[in-house]
Motif scaffolding. Structure first.
Motif, PDB file in Angstrom:
ATOM      1  N   ASN A  53      17.229 -32.931  33.809  1.00  0.00           N
ATOM      2  CA  ASN A  53      18.276 -32.768  34.822  1.00  0.00           C
ATOM      3  C   ASN A  53      19.300 -33.882  34.660  1.00  0.00           C
ATOM      4  OD1 ASN A  53      17.493 -35.105  36.665  1.00  0.00           O
ATOM      5  ND2 ASN A  53      15.587 -33.927  36.632  1.00  0.00           N
ATOM      6  N   ASN A  54      20.415 -33.757  35.361  1.00  0.00           N
ATOM      7  CA  ASN A  54      21.505 -34.716  35.194  1.00  0.00           C
ATOM      8  C   ASN A  54      21.154 -36.117  35.669  1.00  0.00           C
ATOM      9  OD1 ASN A  54      23.384 -33.053  33.920  1.00  0.00           O
ATOM     10  ND2 ASN A  54      24.156 -32.233  35.854  1.00  0.00           N
ATOM     11  N   GLY A  55      20.298 -36.213  36.681  1.00  0.00           N
ATOM     12  CA  GLY A  55      19.882 -37.534  37.133  1.00  0.00           C
ATOM     13  C   GLY A  55      19.143 -38.281  36.039  1.00  0.00           C
ATOM     14  N   ALA A  56      18.236 -37.602  35.368  1.00  0.00           N
ATOM     15  CA  ALA A  56      17.486 -38.220  34.275  1.00  0.00           C
ATOM     16  C   ALA A  56      18.400 -38.533  33.100  1.00  0.00           C
ATOM     17  CB  ALA A  56      16.365 -37.284  33.838  1.00  0.00           C
TER      18      ALA A  56
ATOM     19  N   VAL B 209      25.319 -35.809  26.744  1.00  0.00           N
ATOM     20  CA  VAL B 209      24.253 -35.180  27.512  1.00  0.00           C
ATOM     21  C   VAL B 209      24.813 -34.675  28.833  1.00  0.00           C
ATOM     22  CG1 VAL B 209      22.334 -36.442  26.475  1.00  0.00           C
ATOM     23  CG2 VAL B 209      23.543 -37.444  28.415  1.00  0.00           C
ATOM     24  N   GLY B 210      24.243 -33.611  29.337  1.00  0.00           N
ATOM     25  CA  GLY B 210      24.702 -32.992  30.577  1.00  0.00           C
ATOM     26  C   GLY B 210      24.355 -31.522  30.560  1.00  0.00           C
ATOM     27  N   ASP B 211      24.115 -30.945  31.744  1.00  0.00           N
ATOM     28  CA  ASP B 211      23.744 -29.537  31.777  1.00  0.00           C
ATOM     29  C   ASP B 211      24.886 -28.630  31.348  1.00  0.00           C
ATOM     30  OD1 ASP B 211      25.125 -30.170  34.240  1.00  0.00           O
ATOM     31  OD2 ASP B 211      24.504 -28.197  34.964  1.00  0.00           O
ATOM     32  N   ASP B 212      26.098 -29.181  31.278  1.00  0.00           N
ATOM     33  CA  ASP B 212      27.220 -28.371  30.807  1.00  0.00           C
ATOM     34  C   ASP B 212      27.163 -28.123  29.306  1.00  0.00           C
ATOM     35  OD1 ASP B 212      27.640 -31.098  30.401  1.00  0.00           O
ATOM     36  OD2 ASP B 212      29.830 -30.895  30.425  1.00  0.00           O
ATOM     37  N   VAL B 213      26.618 -29.080  28.542  1.00  0.00           N
ATOM     38  CA  VAL B 213      26.530 -28.918  27.086  1.00  0.00           C
ATOM     39  C   VAL B 213      25.164 -28.417  26.634  1.00  0.00           C
ATOM     40  CG1 VAL B 213      28.321 -30.623  26.615  1.00  0.00           C
ATOM     41  CG2 VAL B 213      25.933 -31.348  26.697  1.00  0.00           C
ATOM     42  N   SER B 214      24.135 -28.622  27.450  1.00  0.00           N
ATOM     43  CA  SER B 214      22.802 -28.093  27.165  1.00  0.00           C
ATOM     44  C   SER B 214      21.874 -28.404  28.333  1.00  0.00           C
ATOM     45  CB  SER B 214      22.210 -28.689  25.881  1.00  0.00           C
ATOM     46  OG  SER B 214      20.877 -28.212  25.688  1.00  0.00           O
ATOM     47  N   PRO B 215      21.089 -27.442  28.774  1.00  0.00           N
ATOM     48  CA  PRO B 215      20.161 -27.704  29.869  1.00  0.00           C
ATOM     49  C   PRO B 215      18.902 -28.446  29.449  1.00  0.00           C
ATOM     50  CG  PRO B 215      19.952 -25.433  29.155  1.00  0.00           C
ATOM     51  CD  PRO B 215      21.097 -26.030  28.372  1.00  0.00           C
ATOM     52  N   ASP B 216      18.696 -28.590  28.137  1.00  0.00           N
ATOM     53  CA  ASP B 216      17.467 -29.223  27.678  1.00  0.00           C
ATOM     54  C   ASP B 216      17.622 -29.965  26.353  1.00  0.00           C
ATOM     55  OD1 ASP B 216      17.950 -26.816  26.398  1.00  0.00           O
ATOM     56  OD2 ASP B 216      15.838 -26.334  26.139  1.00  0.00           O
ATOM     57  N   PHE B 217      18.864 -30.199  25.917  1.00  0.00           N
ATOM     58  CA  PHE B 217      19.070 -30.908  24.657  1.00  0.00           C
ATOM     59  C   PHE B 217      20.328 -31.748  24.775  1.00  0.00           C
ATOM     60  CE2 PHE B 217      19.325 -31.032  19.901  1.00  0.00           C
ATOM     61  CZ  PHE B 217      18.076 -31.586  19.720  1.00  0.00           C
ATOM     62  N   TYR B 218      21.108 -31.852  23.731  1.00  0.00           N
ATOM     63  CA  TYR B 218      22.339 -32.627  23.772  1.00  0.00           C
ATOM     64  C   TYR B 218      23.391 -31.979  22.875  1.00  0.00           C
ATOM     65  CZ  TYR B 218      20.783 -34.626  19.273  1.00  0.00           C
ATOM     66  OH  TYR B 218      20.356 -34.798  17.984  1.00  0.00           O
ATOM     67  N   GLY B 219      24.620 -32.380  23.078  1.00  0.00           N
ATOM     68  CA  GLY B 219      25.699 -31.948  22.201  1.00  0.00           C
ATOM     69  C   GLY B 219      26.116 -33.113  21.319  1.00  0.00           C
ATOM     70  N   TRP B 220      26.703 -32.825  20.168  1.00  0.00           N
ATOM     71  CA  TRP B 220      27.029 -33.898  19.232  1.00  0.00           C
ATOM     72  C   TRP B 220      28.363 -33.687  18.540  1.00  0.00           C
ATOM     73  CZ3 TRP B 220      23.400 -30.111  18.223  1.00  0.00           C
ATOM     74  CH2 TRP B 220      23.643 -29.296  17.112  1.00  0.00           C
ATOM     75  N   VAL B 221      28.941 -34.796  18.114  1.00  0.00           N
ATOM     76  CA  VAL B 221      30.073 -34.793  17.191  1.00  0.00           C
ATOM     77  C   VAL B 221      29.692 -35.768  16.080  1.00  0.00           C
ATOM     78  CG1 VAL B 221      32.525 -35.190  16.830  1.00  0.00           C
ATOM     79  CG2 VAL B 221      31.722 -34.353  19.057  1.00  0.00           C
TER      80      VAL B 221
ATOM     81  N   PRO C 259      24.438 -32.182  40.825  1.00  0.00           N
ATOM     82  CA  PRO C 259      23.338 -31.227  40.665  1.00  0.00           C
ATOM     83  C   PRO C 259      23.536 -30.372  39.409  1.00  0.00           C
ATOM     84  CG  PRO C 259      24.208 -31.172  42.902  1.00  0.00           C
ATOM     85  CD  PRO C 259      25.173 -31.984  42.090  1.00  0.00           C
ATOM     86  N   ASP C 260      22.438 -29.993  38.793  1.00  0.00           N
ATOM     87  CA  ASP C 260      22.514 -29.104  37.636  1.00  0.00           C
ATOM     88  C   ASP C 260      22.940 -27.712  38.071  1.00  0.00           C
ATOM     89  OD1 ASP C 260      20.614 -30.098  34.922  1.00  0.00           O
ATOM     90  OD2 ASP C 260      20.829 -31.352  36.690  1.00  0.00           O
ATOM     91  N   ALA C 261      23.756 -27.086  37.244  1.00  0.00           N
ATOM     92  CA  ALA C 261      24.154 -25.708  37.518  1.00  0.00           C
ATOM     93  C   ALA C 261      22.949 -24.790  37.343  1.00  0.00           C
ATOM     94  CB  ALA C 261      25.270 -25.288  36.574  1.00  0.00           C
ATOM     95  N   GLU C 262      22.805 -23.844  38.262  1.00  0.00           N
ATOM     96  CA  GLU C 262      21.696 -22.919  38.169  1.00  0.00           C
ATOM     97  C   GLU C 262      22.027 -21.804  37.186  1.00  0.00           C
ATOM     98  OE1 GLU C 262      20.539 -21.436  41.943  1.00  0.00           O
ATOM     99  OE2 GLU C 262      20.199 -23.428  42.832  1.00  0.00           O
TER     100      GLU C 262
END
Length: 470
Positions: free
Chosen positions: A399-402, A249-261, A456-459
């Motif tokens: 957001n990244n804090g959550a 999880v993180g805004d780098d991989v998705s601003p509203d979801f998640y990335g997976w392997v 902070p999340d990237a804008e």
């Protein structure tokens, strides 16, 4: 992408059922149809079309095919289709749908959840020795259920449905039939042969971009874009994923979801998804590969997949004698992105209820009857999961804090236990009121801590796409 360690999968409530009115379509003359029926009741069979051969359509088709007085035709445009999907199925689905172990590539018993700052939590200690999350390739799973439907008596058409004509009196005249137009593919030919058939009942199981839903004016709904690469890695690297899945999880991989392997038979599926910034999906995919790092480095991309994933239920799921199931109906949970089980379950539930209404093929169902059985029962059973996970996604993926708080919270064995019980068996088990109160306090504490440490999340500027979220 059908698995997450989301903590509130365990909660239960209900969502309202959908209703469907307003139609468009062409008028159909009934004289020939009526004459055919009056010729001999023994020769007459009602015809059911199932459009789409994924889990929802295949599970519906195998129910209809077992009814001797119903003729079932299953349409699938691509019989070797490999939908871009994490491929996770709950343990209960293996038994409930009588799936052999050959359709399960990997039995995941451990999961690693990684926060935006790289904090990771191992999940799975609460699982019993015989419990696991099944990882499948959709081309294998779908084919197995589809072939079983054919064995029961369904006729399969390898073709692309291009249009569905709906007679204006289809709700009041049982002699009215729907016309399905399609291009049937034949081996050795580049283009399909245009054909059409008439049916009494239609099950729309043709995915997020459903032509059946469009024809029946099912209404608009929002969708995410799922992007996945199948990557062949070394045997040594693959050994790490023997029973392991990863979620980032993180805004780098998705601003509203998640990335997976997620592990597959001899490779891993690496992917991500988003609703609010769909044009940047390749940027997020690049980030998930970078986050996975050495664990997949040097791997060969053997397949690239992208597909829309519904974010909500359709406003109308039944219209006349047409019912939507699976992704076409919008049965994918937010936050976790799970849809395979709900697709299969909805297809089976819809078919079972319609078969009961048809009383051994002696009559046709009405819209109200389908709504008062299939839709009502499905919403009562699974509406709570959709509602709660919608809230969860807004709280923990915003957001990244959550996101940091989410990962921290998943260290709790109680959270893991309730999450896995709910996911694996699709029912709430053993909730402890005192532990629930304690969990509330821990959640608040984790959120405070997460917001304090997170970057902070990237804008990003994508107002048009962002506003599409309903």
């Amino acid at each position: 992408m059908r698995f997450s360690s989301s903590i509130l999968l365990a909660l239960a409530a209900a969502t309202p059922s959908a209703s469907g009115l307003a139609f468009h379509g062409s008028s159909v003359r009934h004289s020939a149809r009526a004459a055919t029926r009056s010729r001999s009741a023994l020769e007459m069979k009602y015809r059911v079309a199932v459009v789409g051969g994924g889990p929802s359509g295949a599970c519906a088709a195998e129910i209809f095919a077992q009814e001797k007085n119903v003729e079932t035709v299953l349409f699938e445009r691509k019989l070797d289709n490999a939908k871009p999907c994490g491929g996770a199925i709950p343990l209960c689905m293996v038994g409930e749908f009588d799936l052999p172990e050959t359709v399960v590539d990997r039995k995941v018993r451990r999961m690693k959840l990684i926060s935006p700052t790289g904090v990771d939590v191992d999940i799975g200690e609460t699982l019993k020795p015989d419990e696991y999350i099944g990882m499948c390739r959709r081309e294998v799973l779908d084919r197995y259920i589809r072939d079983r439907a054919v064995e029961y008596g369904a006729t399969i058409v390898n073709g692309l449905v291009t249009a569905v004509d709906i007679p204006r009196d289809h709700k009041t005249n049982p002699e009215s039939q729907y016309t399905i137009k399609y291009a049937e593919f034949e081996e050795g030919k580049s283009g399909g042969t245009k054909k059409e058939q008439k049916f009494d009942v239609i099950i729309g199981s043709d995915g997020a971009n459903s032509r059946v839903a469009k024809a029946m004016d099912a209404g608009e709904y929002n969708f995410a874009i799922a992007f996945q690469e199948r990557i062949k890695i070394s045997e040594e690297q693959m050994s790490f994923y023997e029973e392991m899945a990863e979620m980032y999880v993180g805004d780098d991989v998705s601003p509203d979801f998640y990335g997976w392997v997620f592990p597959k038979y001899d490779h891993v599926g690496v992917g991500t998804g988003t609703v609010v910034n769909r044009p940047a999906i390749k940027q997020y995919q690049k980030a998930i590969r970078e986050r996975a790092g050495d664990k997949i480095s040097g791997g060969k991309i053997i397949k690239v997949e992208a597909h829309p994933i519904p974010e909500q239920m359709r406003p109308r799921r039944v219209n006349g004698r047409i019912a939507l199931v699976g992704d076409a109906a919008g049965y994918v949970t937010k936050c976790s992105g799970e849809g395979i089980y709900f697709a299969a379950k909805s297809g089976r539930m819809a078919a079972e209820e319609i078969v009961k209404i048809m009383k051994n093929g002696s009559r046709l169902p009405t819209q109200s009857e389908i709504e008062d059985t299939y839709i009502r029962d499905y919403d009562r059973a699974y509406g709570p999961t959709y509602a709660v996970l919608d809230i969860l996604q807004k709280v923990f993926y915003s957001n990244n804090g959550a996101r940091e708080a989410f990962v921290e919270l998943c260290k709790s064995k109680y959270v893991q236990q309730v999450t896995f019980d709910s996911y694996l068996y699709k029912r709430v088990q053993g909730n402890n009121p005192l532990d629930d109160i304690k969990l509330l306090g821990e959640t608040i504490g984790c959120l405070i801590k997460g917001y304090a440490k997170a970057k902070p999340d990237a804008e990003f500027s994508n107002p048009v796409e962002s506003l599409k979220r309903i």
